[in-house]
Design an enzyme around this catalytic site. Structure first.
Site, PDB file in Angstrom:
ATOM      1  N   GLU A   2       0.744  -1.287  -0.003  1.00 28.68           N
ATOM      2  CA  GLU A   2       0.031  -0.105  -0.186  1.00 28.68           C
ATOM      3  C   GLU A   2       1.054   1.215  -0.057  1.00 28.68           C
ATOM      4  O   GLU A   2       1.760   1.405   0.694  1.00 28.68           O
ATOM      5  CB  GLU A   2      -0.906   0.009   1.266  1.00 28.68           C
ATOM      6  CG  GLU A   2      -1.849   1.102   1.459  1.00 28.68           C
ATOM      7  CD  GLU A   2      -2.788   1.144   2.662  1.00 28.68           C
ATOM      8  OE1 GLU A   2      -2.582   0.216   3.468  1.00 28.68           O
ATOM      9  OE2 GLU A   2      -3.646   1.699   2.554  1.00 28.68           O
TER      10      GLU A   2
ATOM     11  N   LYS B 197      -8.872   2.784  -3.020  1.00 30.06           N
ATOM     12  CA  LYS B 197      -9.673   1.976  -1.707  1.00 30.06           C
ATOM     13  C   LYS B 197     -10.891   2.698  -1.215  1.00 30.06           C
ATOM     14  O   LYS B 197     -11.134   3.498  -1.285  1.00 30.06           O
ATOM     15  CB  LYS B 197      -8.564   2.464  -0.557  1.00 30.06           C
ATOM     16  CG  LYS B 197      -8.657   1.559   0.714  1.00 30.06           C
ATOM     17  CD  LYS B 197      -7.450   2.012   1.643  1.00 30.06           C
ATOM     18  CE  LYS B 197      -7.472   1.204   3.016  1.00 30.06           C
ATOM     19  NZ  LYS B 197      -6.413   1.664   3.715  1.00 30.06           N
TER      20      LYS B 197
ATOM     21  N   CYS C 243      -5.652  -3.098   1.881  1.00 26.51           N
ATOM     22  CA  CYS C 243      -5.763  -3.284   3.335  1.00 26.51           C
ATOM     23  C   CYS C 243      -6.881  -3.213   3.936  1.00 26.51           C
ATOM     24  O   CYS C 243      -7.711  -4.238   3.971  1.00 26.51           O
ATOM     25  CB  CYS C 243      -4.695  -2.133   3.867  1.00 26.51           C
ATOM     26  SG  CYS C 243      -3.934  -2.204   5.469  1.00 26.51           S
TER      27      CYS C 243
END
Lengths: 536, 536
Positions: free
Chosen positions: B43, B110, B146
């Protein structure tokens, strides 16, 4: 006629029982002395603002919710609007409750949760989505909380649902010029929606934040028709004929320099008192920074609660001692003189073997500053007085300060005041009464840690440094942008590289009072370990 | 067969050009040496994690976006998946890009932005809402980042859209036990959705955070079939037959105590190296805390880059000096002995008039600790070595430490290690090689700032204190809860009131390495000024 009381009060963050008592007394006064129909308190009245991670504690939330019910029971015969962290459906809301006849009559959940600058509300709260309207004496009031009214559309939505008056609970922190921004936005919104608006702000210092009060009322034409004082508690009542406020009494606004000074005084007073210190002390060098901090401290706490310590070394000029004593005498405070030479000599002797053959460098300067830190902390420990540091924002930016030396202390009043503004504030303070000797203002600034040292030996002139720092630190401008604004690349690179590499010092600095749109603190969160380089 | 490379690399936060170079070299290796079809990076690869408020700088975002294009141009013939702060539509996204044939072929934004604990992603980023699927060798890969895969539903949604393999880019910070939590959740999700999953984590220390690596691959039955090393960089390639990983090579997991030790070693090494220090030094007292920190520092940096300073006073027992020297010799490091008496005597003399008639109290103890701080900082300044502090989490919790004294230093390796765990880690380290003298582990802990002083004079025994602190600080339990767990009210009240009133010290403490679910740092944000009292 509808009488709305604006309770602009100073709360203790986390002090639920203290706040509960104050809210009850204030509501009773609004009812009994001001004959108000409804009293409006600031955002998160019960907990103070910002409670930060206390909001993650179940016991704290439980206490806060119990306090709301206790207040509802304790004061009847008046509607009470207050803010609290509402626990419901496994969520936490930043809510306002309307207390009537002993219970929670209505509640509103803040829609817009700020999560920028000094704000972290999305860390704690779930956003509400519903409006909250209710009637008092045939007038429809709609509730909003702080950030809500900075958003477009919410006020108009409430108007469409029938609101005559928008009431807004706030904890809106001060920075220079903020009040104009705040009033402009709110007035435009009220005018556009053609509603009256009652804006209640909290007042007081909370660690680095200052809440400046200045609660106000806007009529349907978008004009401010009432304003409470800045930087002071005030209970006021404003009468409405339906949605028309019937009078017009505005406390005049302070100009920028005096509002900054008042913010600094309030910040020191609240930090010292709310943390239970017996007073404050500081090292008085004869320079401009400590001279200003001393004046602020005396204005905040009174001369009897402030002490100064002069700690001359062999590099201290006579005029420094003379001017420091002149100011101490002008302010009527106790002062002590302790020469640092014995400790400096001891350390240099203890380190002589290890440092044999090494060049003299800033190590020796730092030892002097740290000897002063040890002395001041010893006096602070012994007397229970808070040690104030005297560094300014320019120094904090470039790291022109010694960790555990002049940076030792519990609170840093002028940490967010750039050097040029330090001079302006000193001049301003002298217009009230001349306490800072003129020579302190006119002589070139020096740390007096080496022979004939002046700040400009190591730094660009403050008239160049301060604008560069403002662009880089507060406005996120790049070296390229600053170059385009007319500054020299050498000055820019010097300043920016110092800012970049001194994050570790700032991280260990005491908190200080925020007076600019971006202070070193909650609103500037930089990594220490960082490969970013702003210089070119 | 599809070959997926997992690039578990250590990045420099903010160091865009350093990271760019490393990404290019790593991608070339994946292509040339491992014959991978696609390489997955962690990330926010370009900026490192977490870049904090650097993300608010337009110049930084521009550089980061330019770096992505430069990498696409530089490495072709392999698909590269990397993370970056994507600037688009006036928003910033936490994005992953798929680079193919010299340009950005796909990007994913994300969806789930964590804003709790150590995370502040809603401060910076706008959430994406779209999935991102693409084909490599007839296998459909879906991207996630994540927090996305900790949410229910997102993996299944990708499966429904045709994903064979979920790829997830991570910067998942370590705490003790976290790896089991992480693998359990991810495996359950993969099993439920019947997809394979490739989890790539970053590795390294960033201020207080440790990223532990341990990237892994899960098959469609929810079994871990590949795991990279913990706490080290590793480039690996995993072959897939469509959605079936074809091999099974898992690095074994370290047990909890050794993973904590490795985290501490990595944290010290990265803080010292990434910040450009020449090494580290510390004050070695003969007590357990500094003994452990010294061992960690030597394991992190090598004996040649660590120095210890013994600074005895009249209260220092002979065995303290003896044991300190024994450890220094066992580890083969340079040590110096500087008695603090001359400086202590100087300060006491300088303060004699002012303190005449006052009772001896902790002021005099603090002076001793601060004399040591001045000496250590002078050596640090002169030699360019980082000063490590040696305080543990129990002390940080209750404020059993002297600001600017033993708290002086740039980094606090065991700041998040409770005292009982300090002993366990010392015992563990001695199983590798016996470097900490046994007497250091068995003698009663003492600050040695007053005659015959031991910690238990002022604090509950650590076997009582540590569990109370864990419940109060890490688990937000109330005094009532802790009482119900079987502790004495007097001990609870003593501990909780000390925690409450020492926030000001912690605020000025250096950063340290987080190894528990809640450290004093990014994930515990308390007001200093606070009326909250946890004690009853």
């Amino acid at each position: 006629m509808l009488k709305i009381a604006l309770a602009q009060i100073n709360l203790l963050v986390g002090g639920i029982s203290v706040n509960q008592k104050k809210i009850i007394e204030t509501a009773q006064r609004a009812r009994d002395e001001l004959a108000a129909d409804i009293v409006i308190f600031p955002e998160l009245t019960i907990t103070g603002y910002p409670p930060e991670d206390l909001l993650l504690r179940p016991d704290f939330i439980k206490q806060a919710n119990q306090a709301v019910l206790a207040i509802a029971q304790a004061v009847q015969g008046i509607d009470i609007v207050l803010g609290y962290p509402e626990s419901a459906n496994n969520y936490l809301y930043n809510s306002a409750a309307v207390l009537r006849d002993g219970s929670i009559f209505k509640h509103y959940r803040k829609n817009a949760l700020p999560n920028f600058g000094v704000f972290d509300e999305q860390r704690y709260f779930h956003a509400g989505a519903e409006p909250c309207l209710f009637s008092v004496k045939n007038t429809v009031i709609a509730l909003t909380i702080c950030e809500d009214i900075w958003q477009q559309g919410l006020i108009e939505k409430n108007k469409q649902q029938g609101a005559d008056i928008i009431v807004t609970l706030n904890a809106s922190p001060f920075h220079a010029g903020k009040i104009h921004l705040r009033e402009d936005i709110v007035c435009q919104q009220a005018k556009k929606a053609e509603v009256a608006l009652v804006y209640v702000n909290t007042v007081g210092g909370q660690d680095e934040l200052i809440f400046d009060g200045a609660s106000f009322v806007v009529n349907t034409q978008g004009e401010v028709v009432f304003r409470a004082e800045e930087f002071a508690e005030q209970m006021s009542v404003v009468e409405f004929n339906h949605n028309m406020p019937t009078h017009n009494t505005c406390s005049p606004l302070y100009n920028e320099i005096s509002s900054e000074y008042k913010a600094l005084v309030l910040g020191v007073r609240d930090y010292v008192h709310k943390n239970g210190f017996k007073g404050a002390l500081l090292g008085l060098s004869g320079g401009i920074d400590s001279a200003l901090v001393l004046a602020i401290a005396v204005d905040a706490l009174g001369a009897d609660h402030v002490e100064a310590v002069l700690m001359p070394s062999k590099y201290t000029q006579d005029m420094s001692n003379e001017d420091a004593i002149l100011e101490a005498e002008a302010l009527g405070i106790k002062h002590h003189v302790i020469a640092i030479e014995p400790a400096v000599t001891a350390f240099n002797g203890m380190l002589a073997d290890l440092f044999a053959g090494a060049k003299t460098d800033s190590t020796e300067e730092n030892i002097q500053a740290r000897c002063r830190g040890v002395l001041l902390m010893a006096i602070s420990n012994k007397q229970g007085k808070l040690l104030l540091t005297t560094g300014n924002k320019s120094e904090m930016s470039v790291g022109y300060a010694t960790l555990y030396g002049d940076m030792a202390g519990g609170f840093a009043p002028i940490k967010d005041v750039p050097k040029l503004l330090v001079y302006q504030l000193a001049e301003y303070r002298n217009t009230i009464s001349a306490v800072i000797p003129q020579r302190v203002i006119t002589r070139p600034p020096s740390a007096e840690l080496a022979p004939d040292q002046v700040d400009e030996d190591s730094l660009p002139a403050y008239s160049i440094l301060d604008p560069i720092l403002e662009m880089y630190v507060e406005q996120d401008k790049s070296a390229e942008d600053i170059l385009a604004a007319g500054y020299q690349l050498a000055d820019i690179n010097r300043a920016l590289s110092l800012v970049d590499r001194n994050e570790y010092k700032r991280r260990q600095a005491p908190p200080g009072i925020r007076i600019t749109p971006r202070a070193f603190g909650r609103d500037r969160r930089y990594p220490i370990t960082s490969g970013y380089k702003g210089s070119q």
